[in-house]
Write a protein that holds these residues in place. Structure first.
Motif, PDB file in Angstrom:
ATOM      1  N   MET A   1       0.910  -1.136   0.050  1.00 24.21           N
ATOM      2  CA  MET A   1      -0.033  -0.009  -0.015  1.00 24.21           C
ATOM      3  C   MET A   1       1.032   1.272   0.098  1.00 24.21           C
ATOM      4  O   MET A   1       1.951   1.458   0.626  1.00 24.21           O
ATOM      5  N   SER A   2       0.661   2.035  -0.796  1.00 24.76           N
ATOM      6  CA  SER A   2       1.322   3.294  -0.766  1.00 24.76           C
ATOM      7  C   SER A   2       1.042   4.295   0.241  1.00 24.76           C
ATOM      8  O   SER A   2       0.098   4.199   0.810  1.00 24.76           O
ATOM      9  N   VAL A   3       1.986   5.333   0.474  1.00 26.76           N
ATOM     10  CA  VAL A   3       1.650   6.262   1.393  1.00 26.76           C
ATOM     11  C   VAL A   3       0.742   7.204   1.285  1.00 26.76           C
ATOM     12  O   VAL A   3      -0.045   7.506   2.041  1.00 26.76           O
ATOM     13  N   HIS A   4       0.444   7.560  -0.241  1.00 27.06           N
ATOM     14  CA  HIS A   4      -0.755   8.258  -0.421  1.00 27.06           C
ATOM     15  C   HIS A   4      -1.913   7.606   0.056  1.00 27.06           C
ATOM     16  O   HIS A   4      -2.797   8.335   0.459  1.00 27.06           O
ATOM     17  N   LEU A   8      -4.821   9.266   2.381  1.00 30.19           N
ATOM     18  CA  LEU A   8      -5.995   9.435   1.981  1.00 30.19           C
ATOM     19  C   LEU A   8      -7.074   8.626   2.806  1.00 30.19           C
ATOM     20  O   LEU A   8      -8.022   9.345   3.099  1.00 30.19           O
ATOM     21  N   ARG A   9      -6.835   7.428   3.408  1.00 26.34           N
ATOM     22  CA  ARG A   9      -7.790   6.878   4.194  1.00 26.34           C
ATOM     23  C   ARG A   9      -7.717   7.520   5.603  1.00 26.34           C
ATOM     24  O   ARG A   9      -8.689   7.604   6.210  1.00 26.34           O
ATOM     25  N   GLU A  10      -6.604   8.095   5.750  1.00 29.26           N
ATOM     26  CA  GLU A  10      -6.567   8.720   7.239  1.00 29.26           C
ATOM     27  C   GLU A  10      -7.499  10.050   7.104  1.00 29.26           C
ATOM     28  O   GLU A  10      -8.195  10.450   8.116  1.00 29.26           O
ATOM     29  N   HIS A  11      -7.410  10.525   6.275  1.00 27.06           N
ATOM     30  CA  HIS A  11      -8.147  11.760   5.784  1.00 27.06           C
ATOM     31  C   HIS A  11      -9.581  11.818   5.870  1.00 27.06           C
ATOM     32  O   HIS A  11     -10.722  12.282   6.507  1.00 27.06           O
ATOM     33  N   ASN A  12     -10.184  10.535   5.135  1.00 23.28           N
ATOM     34  CA  ASN A  12     -11.597  10.118   5.183  1.00 23.28           C
ATOM     35  C   ASN A  12     -11.797   9.617   6.559  1.00 23.28           C
ATOM     36  O   ASN A  12     -13.172   9.944   7.006  1.00 23.28           O
ATOM     37  N   ARG A  13     -10.976   9.022   7.289  1.00 29.30           N
ATOM     38  CA  ARG A  13     -11.442   8.831   8.563  1.00 29.30           C
ATOM     39  C   ARG A  13     -11.572  10.081   9.638  1.00 29.30           C
ATOM     40  O   ARG A  13     -12.564   9.951  10.199  1.00 29.30           O
ATOM     41  N   ILE A  14     -10.738  10.939   9.498  1.00 36.89           N
ATOM     42  CA  ILE A  14     -10.998  12.087  10.193  1.00 36.89           C
ATOM     43  C   ILE A  14     -12.177  12.994   9.848  1.00 36.89           C
ATOM     44  O   ILE A  14     -13.037  13.433  10.758  1.00 36.89           O
ATOM     45  N   ALA A  15     -12.221  13.056   8.312  1.00 39.83           N
ATOM     46  CA  ALA A  15     -13.845  13.599   8.073  1.00 39.83           C
ATOM     47  C   ALA A  15     -14.862  12.993   8.325  1.00 39.83           C
ATOM     48  O   ALA A  15     -15.775  13.763   8.563  1.00 39.83           O
ATOM     49  N   ASP A  16     -14.749  11.694   8.007  1.00 43.66           N
ATOM     50  CA  ASP A  16     -16.103  10.744   8.844  1.00 43.66           C
ATOM     51  C   ASP A  16     -16.415  11.279  10.282  1.00 43.66           C
ATOM     52  O   ASP A  16     -17.564  11.615  10.670  1.00 43.66           O
ATOM     53  N   PHE A  17     -15.545  11.211  11.079  1.00 41.98           N
ATOM     54  CA  PHE A  17     -15.554  11.735  12.474  1.00 41.98           C
ATOM     55  C   PHE A  17     -16.222  13.107  12.604  1.00 41.98           C
ATOM     56  O   PHE A  17     -17.074  13.452  13.448  1.00 41.98           O
ATOM     57  N   PHE A  18     -15.653  14.217  11.862  1.00 43.32           N
ATOM     58  CA  PHE A  18     -16.085  15.342  11.744  1.00 43.32           C
ATOM     59  C   PHE A  18     -17.597  15.433  11.469  1.00 43.32           C
ATOM     60  O   PHE A  18     -18.484  16.298  11.914  1.00 43.32           O
ATOM     61  N   GLY A  19     -17.749  14.799  10.548  1.00 38.21           N
ATOM     62  CA  GLY A  19     -19.068  14.708   9.648  1.00 38.21           C
ATOM     63  C   GLY A  19     -20.215  14.166  10.834  1.00 38.21           C
ATOM     64  O   GLY A  19     -21.384  14.775  10.685  1.00 38.21           O
ATOM     65  N   GLU A  20     -19.728  13.188  11.439  1.00 38.90           N
ATOM     66  CA  GLU A  20     -20.750  12.795  12.457  1.00 38.90           C
ATOM     67  C   GLU A  20     -20.878  13.550  13.800  1.00 38.90           C
ATOM     68  O   GLU A  20     -21.764  13.369  14.425  1.00 38.90           O
TER      69      GLU A  20
END
Length: 90
Positions: A1-4, A8-20
Motif C-alpha cells: 500500500m502506498s503512503v498516499h 487518503l484513508r486517514e483523511h477520510n477517517r477524520i472527515a467522517d468523524f467530523f461529519g458525524e
C-alpha cells in the motif's frame, strides 16, 4: 500500500468523524481535516525522516526534533479521534 493511500484513508477517517460529530459544512470539514493531515506529515518529516538523513550536528543546530514536538502539540486533534483498526485479507 502506498503512503498516499494511507493518508487518503486517514483523511477520510477524520472527515467522517467530523461529519458525524459536528455541524460543519462539507468545505469546513475538508479544510480542517486537510490541516490535520498536513500536521501529521510535518511531524513525520521533522521527527523521523529528516533526523535520519541529516547529520546529528545539523539536527541539533536546527532543533529539528523540537520543531516536530511543537507541531505535535499544536496539532493534537488526531489523537483525540477514535481509531478503527481493521485487517484486510485480499
Amino acid at each position: 500500500m502506498s503512503v498516499h493511500t494511507i493518508f487518503l484513508r486517514e483523511h477520510n477517517r477524520i472527515a467522517d468523524f467530523f461529519g458525524e460529530n459536528t455541524r460543519w459544512s462539507p468545505e469546513r470539514i475538508f479544510q480542517e481535516t486537510r490541516k490535520i493531515i498536513g500536521a501529521e506529515l510535518q511531524v513525520i518529516t521533522y521527527g523521523e525522516f529528516l533526523p535520519e538523513i541529516l547529520s546529528k550536528k545539523v539536527v541539533g543546530l536546527l532543533n529539528i526534533k523540537r520543531i516536530a514536538k511543537v507541531i505535535l502539540i499544536i496539532s493534537n486533534w488526531p489523537y483525540f479521534l477514535p481509531l478503527k483498526c481493521e485487517i484486510w485479507n485480499d
